[in-house]
Scaffold this active site. Structure first.
Site, mmCIF file in Angstrom:
data_model
loop_
_atom_site.group_PDB
_atom_site.id
_atom_site.type_symbol
_atom_site.label_atom_id
_atom_site.label_comp_id
_atom_site.label_asym_id
_atom_site.label_seq_id
_atom_site.Cartn_x
_atom_site.Cartn_y
_atom_site.Cartn_z
ATOM 1 N N ASP A 84 -23.862 5.309 -6.926
ATOM 2 C CA ASP A 84 -23.457 4.529 -8.095
ATOM 3 C C ASP A 84 -24.558 4.690 -9.145
ATOM 4 O O ASP A 84 -24.603 5.696 -9.855
ATOM 5 C CB ASP A 84 -23.268 3.068 -7.650
ATOM 6 N N LYS A 109 -20.302 8.168 -8.903
ATOM 7 C CA LYS A 109 -19.845 7.644 -10.201
ATOM 8 C C LYS A 109 -20.773 8.185 -11.273
ATOM 9 O O LYS A 109 -21.792 7.550 -11.587
ATOM 10 C CB LYS A 109 -19.909 6.118 -10.210
ATOM 11 N N ASP A 160 -17.230 -1.721 1.237
ATOM 12 C CA ASP A 160 -16.780 -3.111 1.345
ATOM 13 C C ASP A 160 -16.949 -3.862 0.043
ATOM 14 O O ASP A 160 -17.692 -3.468 -0.846
ATOM 15 C CB ASP A 160 -17.633 -3.848 2.384
ATOM 16 N N ARG A 220 -13.555 -2.599 4.669
ATOM 17 C CA ARG A 220 -14.181 -1.369 5.171
ATOM 18 C C ARG A 220 -13.202 -0.507 5.971
ATOM 19 O O ARG A 220 -13.311 0.704 6.008
ATOM 20 C CB ARG A 220 -15.373 -1.694 6.076
HETATM 21 P P1 XMP Z 1 -26.675 2.538 -6.126
HETATM 22 O O1 XMP Z 1 -26.242 1.825 -7.379
HETATM 23 O O2 XMP Z 1 -28.067 2.183 -5.730
HETATM 24 O O3 XMP Z 1 -25.701 1.956 -5.045
HETATM 25 O O4 XMP Z 1 -26.443 4.033 -6.234
HETATM 26 C C1 XMP Z 1 -25.558 2.526 -3.831
HETATM 27 C C2 XMP Z 1 -24.947 1.572 -2.849
HETATM 28 O O5 XMP Z 1 -24.238 0.529 -3.494
HETATM 29 C C3 XMP Z 1 -23.006 0.285 -2.867
HETATM 30 N N1 XMP Z 1 -21.928 0.539 -3.839
HETATM 31 C C4 XMP Z 1 -20.649 0.243 -3.665
HETATM 32 N N2 XMP Z 1 -20.015 -0.326 -2.636
HETATM 33 N N3 XMP Z 1 -17.968 -0.117 -3.795
HETATM 34 C C5 XMP Z 1 -18.673 -0.511 -2.711
HETATM 35 O O6 XMP Z 1 -18.062 -1.016 -1.782
HETATM 36 C C6 XMP Z 1 -18.514 0.462 -4.871
HETATM 37 O O7 XMP Z 1 -17.831 0.809 -5.834
HETATM 38 C C7 XMP Z 1 -19.943 0.647 -4.809
HETATM 39 N N4 XMP Z 1 -20.837 1.176 -5.668
HETATM 40 C C8 XMP Z 1 -22.038 1.093 -5.038
HETATM 41 C C9 XMP Z 1 -22.938 1.225 -1.704
HETATM 42 O O8 XMP Z 1 -23.365 0.539 -0.543
HETATM 43 C C10 XMP Z 1 -23.930 2.304 -2.017
HETATM 44 O O9 XMP Z 1 -24.525 2.872 -0.882
#
Ligand code: XMP
Ligand code: MG
Length: 183
Positions: free
Chosen positions: A107, A135, A163, A169
């Site tokens: 993300d 993303k 989740d 999940r």
């Molecule tokens: P970052 O922002 O650090 O986030 O790249 C990584 C972790 O955040 C969770 N994540 C999500 N979990 N739906 C989810 O269920 C989403 O759209 C989402 N975006 C981020 C995920 O655990 C990931 O490893």
């Protein structure tokens, strides 16, 4: 899961079970070939990567080792805090190992950038990343991810390991969570 459990909570199915499996087969073949003749350690990031790890590792022909790490950068909300905490460390010593981090989603990239730095300090021979989802528009730091399944919009998604507050999940597809669920 009964569809009535999730009725109204999900807007669209973004990636189907079939698309996920086709893509993981492709990535597995690529990884098999890239690591030919090398020992490979797959490191899954708990809990989201459980499904990806199970299906990716079994689609590979190569024998691999598997380890897990649990970190948290999220609470019950939907935004990364950037503050990463180790909840469960690896059992393996990374010295001299070829490591492939297996993630559900990139993300902001903050979690992975922290993990990559952390792993680099443990003396791995090589470190690459495989993420089922990414993303691109949410990136706060650029992550060099060698194996990516699907680039998706910035909506919050659930299913296939992902989740919201520990729910969804076990959905087989990846779907967009309706904003009313978390706002
Ligand atoms: P970052 O922002 O650090 O986030 O790249 C990584 C972790 O955040 C969770 N994540 C999500 N979990 N739906 C989810 O269920 C989403 O759209 C989402 N975006 C981020 C995920 O655990 C990931 O490893
Ligand atoms: Mg995760």
């Amino acid at each position: 899961m009964e569809s009535s459990d999730i009725a109204g909570d999900l807007t669209t199915i973004l990636v189907t079970e079939q698309q996920i499996h086709d893509k993981l087969d492709e990535l597995a073949a690529q990884i098999d070939s890239d690591y030919e003749g090398k020992d490979l350690l797959l490191v899954g990031v708990l809990k989201g990567a459980v499904m990806v790890m199970a299906d990716l590792s079994r689609a590979m022909k190569k024998h691999v080792s598997i380890d897990w790490m649990a970190v948290s950068s999220y609470g019950a909300g939907t935004k990364s805090s950037g503050v990463v905490q180790i909840r469960k460390d690896l059992d393996s010593d990374l010295t001299g190992r070829h490591v492939l981090i297996v993630e559900d989603i990139i993300d902001s990239g903050l979690t992975l950038s922290w993990l990559l730095e952390n792993f680099a300090s443990r003396g791995a021979a090589s470190i690459e990343v495989c993420a089922l989802l990414r993303k691109p528009e949410a990136a706060k730091v650029q992550i060099d991810c060698k194996y990516v399944g699907f680039d998706i919009p910035t909506d919050f998604v659930v299913g296939y390991g992902l989740d919201f507050d520990e729910r969804y999940r076990n959905l087989r597809d990846v779907a967009v969570l309706a904003p009313h669920v978390y706002s």
